[in-house]
Design a protein around this motif. Structure first.
Motif, PDB file in Angstrom:
ATOM      1  N   UNK A 160     -21.291  16.652 -13.546  1.00 43.82           N
ATOM      2  CA  UNK A 160     -22.372  17.004 -14.469  1.00 43.82           C
ATOM      3  C   UNK A 160     -23.594  16.116 -14.243  1.00 43.82           C
ATOM      4  N   UNK A 161     -23.368  14.824 -14.044  1.00 42.32           N
ATOM      5  CA  UNK A 161     -24.501  13.901 -13.868  1.00 42.32           C
ATOM      6  C   UNK A 161     -24.912  13.798 -12.399  1.00 42.32           C
ATOM      7  N   UNK A 347     -21.192  -5.641  -8.257  1.00 44.42           N
ATOM      8  CA  UNK A 347     -20.333  -5.662  -9.441  1.00 44.42           C
ATOM      9  C   UNK A 347     -20.797  -4.673 -10.496  1.00 44.42           C
ATOM     10  N   UNK A 348     -22.042  -4.244 -10.416  1.00 43.82           N
ATOM     11  CA  UNK A 348     -22.502  -3.183 -11.314  1.00 43.82           C
ATOM     12  C   UNK A 348     -21.696  -1.903 -11.078  1.00 43.82           C
ATOM     13  N   UNK A 349     -21.361  -1.638  -9.828  1.00 41.05           N
ATOM     14  CA  UNK A 349     -20.557  -0.459  -9.506  1.00 41.05           C
ATOM     15  C   UNK A 349     -19.160  -0.566 -10.110  1.00 41.05           C
ATOM     16  N   UNK A 350     -18.596  -1.763 -10.088  1.00 41.51           N
ATOM     17  CA  UNK A 350     -17.271  -1.971 -10.684  1.00 41.51           C
ATOM     18  C   UNK A 350     -17.333  -1.735 -12.189  1.00 41.51           C
ATOM     19  N   UNK A 351     -18.367  -2.245 -12.830  1.00 42.17           N
ATOM     20  CA  UNK A 351     -18.527  -2.043 -14.270  1.00 42.17           C
ATOM     21  C   UNK A 351     -18.687  -0.560 -14.588  1.00 42.17           C
ATOM     22  N   UNK A 353     -17.566   2.030 -12.858  1.00 40.41           N
ATOM     23  CA  UNK A 353     -16.283   2.704 -12.695  1.00 40.41           C
ATOM     24  C   UNK A 353     -15.335   2.370 -13.839  1.00 40.41           C
ATOM     25  N   UNK A 354     -15.371   1.118 -14.312  1.00 37.55           N
ATOM     26  CA  UNK A 354     -14.522   0.713 -15.430  1.00 37.55           C
ATOM     27  C   UNK A 354     -14.913   1.469 -16.696  1.00 37.55           C
ATOM     28  N   UNK A 355     -16.208   1.655 -16.910  1.00 40.99           N
ATOM     29  CA  UNK A 355     -16.664   2.428 -18.068  1.00 40.99           C
ATOM     30  C   UNK A 355     -16.214   3.877 -17.957  1.00 40.99           C
ATOM     31  N   UNK A 356     -16.288   4.437 -16.753  1.00 41.04           N
ATOM     32  CA  UNK A 356     -15.852   5.818 -16.542  1.00 41.04           C
ATOM     33  C   UNK A 356     -14.367   5.975 -16.848  1.00 41.04           C
ATOM     34  N   UNK A 357     -13.586   4.952 -16.530  1.00 43.03           N
ATOM     35  CA  UNK A 357     -12.146   4.981 -16.814  1.00 43.03           C
ATOM     36  C   UNK A 357     -11.867   4.924 -18.308  1.00 43.03           C
ATOM     37  N   UNK A 389     -14.734   7.638 -28.624  1.00 46.64           N
ATOM     38  CA  UNK A 389     -14.624   6.622 -27.584  1.00 46.64           C
ATOM     39  C   UNK A 389     -14.885   7.193 -26.204  1.00 46.64           C
ATOM     40  N   UNK A 390     -14.332   8.381 -25.928  1.00 45.69           N
ATOM     41  CA  UNK A 390     -14.549   9.014 -24.621  1.00 45.69           C
ATOM     42  C   UNK A 390     -16.014   9.393 -24.428  1.00 45.69           C
ATOM     43  N   UNK A 391     -16.650   9.869 -25.489  1.00 44.35           N
ATOM     44  CA  UNK A 391     -18.069  10.239 -25.388  1.00 44.35           C
ATOM     45  C   UNK A 391     -18.947   9.011 -25.166  1.00 44.35           C
ATOM     46  N   UNK A 392     -18.670   7.920 -25.865  1.00 46.50           N
ATOM     47  CA  UNK A 392     -19.449   6.692 -25.679  1.00 46.50           C
ATOM     48  C   UNK A 392     -19.242   6.148 -24.264  1.00 46.50           C
ATOM     49  N   UNK A 393     -17.984   6.147 -23.804  1.00 46.97           N
ATOM     50  CA  UNK A 393     -17.704   5.687 -22.436  1.00 46.97           C
ATOM     51  C   UNK A 393     -18.426   6.568 -21.415  1.00 46.97           C
ATOM     52  N   UNK A 394     -18.446   7.879 -21.671  1.00 50.10           N
ATOM     53  CA  UNK A 394     -19.158   8.809 -20.792  1.00 50.10           C
ATOM     54  C   UNK A 394     -20.639   8.466 -20.712  1.00 50.10           C
ATOM     55  N   UNK A 395     -21.261   8.250 -21.873  1.00 45.66           N
ATOM     56  CA  UNK A 395     -22.699   7.963 -21.905  1.00 45.66           C
ATOM     57  C   UNK A 395     -23.022   6.664 -21.171  1.00 45.66           C
ATOM     58  N   UNK A 396     -22.232   5.622 -21.412  1.00 47.44           N
ATOM     59  CA  UNK A 396     -22.490   4.331 -20.772  1.00 47.44           C
ATOM     60  C   UNK A 396     -22.278   4.414 -19.263  1.00 47.44           C
ATOM     61  N   UNK A 397     -21.189   5.080 -18.849  1.00 50.53           N
ATOM     62  CA  UNK A 397     -20.916   5.219 -17.415  1.00 50.53           C
ATOM     63  C   UNK A 397     -22.010   6.036 -16.734  1.00 50.53           C
ATOM     64  N   UNK A 398     -22.493   7.071 -17.405  1.00 52.57           N
ATOM     65  CA  UNK A 398     -23.545   7.905 -16.829  1.00 52.57           C
ATOM     66  C   UNK A 398     -24.810   7.096 -16.579  1.00 52.57           C
ATOM     67  N   UNK A 399     -25.165   6.242 -17.521  1.00 54.91           N
ATOM     68  CA  UNK A 399     -26.372   5.419 -17.364  1.00 54.91           C
ATOM     69  C   UNK A 399     -26.228   4.478 -16.162  1.00 54.91           C
ATOM     70  N   UNK A 400     -25.083   3.799 -16.080  1.00 53.47           N
ATOM     71  CA  UNK A 400     -24.881   2.809 -15.016  1.00 53.47           C
ATOM     72  C   UNK A 400     -24.779   3.487 -13.656  1.00 53.47           C
ATOM     73  N   UNK A 401     -23.987   4.543 -13.547  1.00 54.70           N
ATOM     74  CA  UNK A 401     -23.764   5.180 -12.253  1.00 54.70           C
ATOM     75  C   UNK A 401     -24.998   5.945 -11.779  1.00 54.70           C
ATOM     76  N   UNK A 402     -25.719   6.562 -12.700  1.00 59.13           N
ATOM     77  CA  UNK A 402     -26.944   7.253 -12.302  1.00 59.13           C
ATOM     78  C   UNK A 402     -27.985   6.263 -11.766  1.00 59.13           C
ATOM     79  N   UNK A 403     -28.009   5.070 -12.345  1.00 62.52           N
ATOM     80  CA  UNK A 403     -28.968   4.066 -11.871  1.00 62.52           C
ATOM     81  C   UNK A 403     -28.675   3.649 -10.429  1.00 62.52           C
ATOM     82  N   UNK A 404     -27.438   3.809  -9.991  1.00 68.72           N
ATOM     83  CA  UNK A 404     -27.043   3.434  -8.631  1.00 68.72           C
ATOM     84  C   UNK A 404     -26.934   4.643  -7.702  1.00 68.72           C
TER      85      UNK A 404
END
Length: 435
Positions: A160-161, A347-351, A353-357, A389-404
């Motif tokens: 989706x992102x 390490x931003x990538x690790x964070x 991926x951890x958020x996505x999990x 929790x899943x929606x919040x994790x989705x939003x945070x992971x989307x922000x971090x991964x899209x930035x990379x």
């Protein structure tokens, strides 16, 4: 010392694997993407219907009892989805897990260390967070709810992102989810078995053994295997052990390698290709439809649910616990093995991926029902916690991964480049030459 020589001596985290493993991981994740989108759609429809003026019809269908009482199969339709359809999901997970340990990345202890440690850390930390929120209450039984990762939901979010993960991160995500599934089914079998009926469990060994003998002889006729699988499932269900365990045990009997020992897909991969579409396209979405429907009661009801310690423990477990657990265990592995992240990763990538999990949907909802009982107030609060929790994790992971994503796109282009047009990207051939 040359760069290539240094690369050989320095352990690399999230390095791309072989072309065979990388392409296989990509194929699986593409299949899971479709299932994940169906899962999200089914959950959304259920949530809207359960909070509409026609919500009574939804709960009447979900709670309708169907099945023979004499065989201990008088289950609600929602129960059939949880106990029956998810056994298909865990059968596919078991096939994938066995293949990883026999012929995949997990057969090499050095490559297995990262996803195994990340999975363990990613399950332990959320459990601790939940327990801290619920100390002094009777709700500690729900400690395992935020420990699971939903791979189908996660890869659907990636689609989706429009995030182009490099092969090392894709393989890590898939392998992490496989180990996560093994730990989850172990938790279900050990901690959520109320009363064990040993005679039924012993009887279940008979069809499981017969199933194993047939598949070891490379027999894969459905009219022979399916009755044995259904009989094993019925007996395991009657024993008091959650019936999904039967799916994993049956999968473990299937051989991974070919009978002649030659390279190529064996029976496990053949069955996986046949059954994964049923699991991802039917079993998991139908379960999500019956599991995700919770009556929230508007904004006031949502606010009330989110002030409950069960929901707060789950939300914090998925969002904070998963991030800290996976990132922390990865950092410890790098610290004590002196391993470096692969080139161009940080390490931003690790964070990220951890958020996505932290998207823990399917198995989290299942464990919530096992812990608190389907339809109870505590289970409803747990479902709200899993969804939020899943929606919040989705939003945070989307922000971090899209930035990379610019970095990921460049790495993916390198991994897909095939100048000599031999069907194998050039970068994998260079990796083989360095090894």
């Amino acid at each position: 010392m040359t760069r290539s020589a240094d690369t050989r001596r320095t352990p690399r985290l999230f390095a791309r694997g072989s072309w065979l493993e990388s392409s296989r991981a990509a194929d699986i994740l593409r299949a899971e993407t479709t299932g994940g989108l169906l899962l999200i759609a089914a959950a959304a429809v259920a949530l809207v219907w359960a909070n509409s003026p026609w919500h009574d019809a939804y709960f009447a269908i979900r709670d309708r009892v169907v099945g023979p009482d004499a065989l201990h199969l008088d289950l609600t339709i929602g129960g059939w989805a949880a106990d029956g359809l998810l056994a298909i999901f865990f059968f596919v997970a078991g096939l994938e897990l066995k293949r990883e340990f026999v012929a995949g990345d997990l057969r090499d202890p050095r490559r297995a260390a990262l996803p195994v440690m990340a999975a363990v850390g990613g399950m332990a930390a959320p459990a601790v967070v939940f327990v801290l929120w619920n100390l002094g209450t009777d709700d500690l039984v729900g400690w395992a709810i935020p420990t699971a990762t939903d791979i189908a939901f996660a890869v659907a979010i990636l689609a989706v992102i429009s995030t182009h993960l490099p092969s090392g991160l894709r393989t890590f995500l898939l392998t992490l989810a496989v180990v996560d599934d093994l730990l989850a089914i172990t938790i279900i079998a050990v901690f959520y078995t109320d009363s064990l009926q040993l005679p039924y469990l012993l009887l279940a060994a008979v069809p499981i053994l017969a199933f194993g003998i047939l598949v070891q002889r490379r027999v894969h006729r459905w009219w022979l295997l399916l009755p044995l699988a259904l009989t094993a499932w019925t007996l395991v269900h009657a024993s008091g052990v959650h019936a999904t365990v039967a799916g994993v045990v049956l999968a473990f009997t299937v051989p991974v390698r070919r009978a002649d020992g030659s390279d190529g897909p064996g029976l496990a991969e053949h069955l996986e290709h046949l059954i994964r579409p049923i699991s991802a396209g039917v079993a998991v979405p139908v379960f999500a439809f019956f599991a995700a429907g919770v009556y929230v009661g508007g904004l006031d009801g949502l606010a009330a649910s989110l002030t409950d310690r069960i929901a707060l423990g789950i939300v914090c477990g998925l969002v904070v616990g998963k991030t800290v657990g996976i990132t922390g265990s990865t950092w410890l592995l790098a610290r004590f093995t002196r391993a470096d992240l692969d080139d161009e990763l940080s390490w931003v990538d690790v964070v990220g991926m951890a958020m996505l999990a932290g998207i823990g949907f399917t198995v989290s909802l299942l464990i919530g029902e096992l812990a608190f009982g389907s339809g109870t107030v505590a289970d409803d609060h747990a479902k709200v916690g899993v969804l939020v929790g899943s929606l919040v994790a989705t939003a945070l992971a989307a922000v971090v991964l899209r930035a990379r994503n610019r970095v990921y796109r460049r790495l993916q282009e390198i991994e897909e480049r095939d100048d000599d047009r031999d069907g194998v990207p050039d970068v994998y051939q260079r990796d083989d030459q360095r090894e």
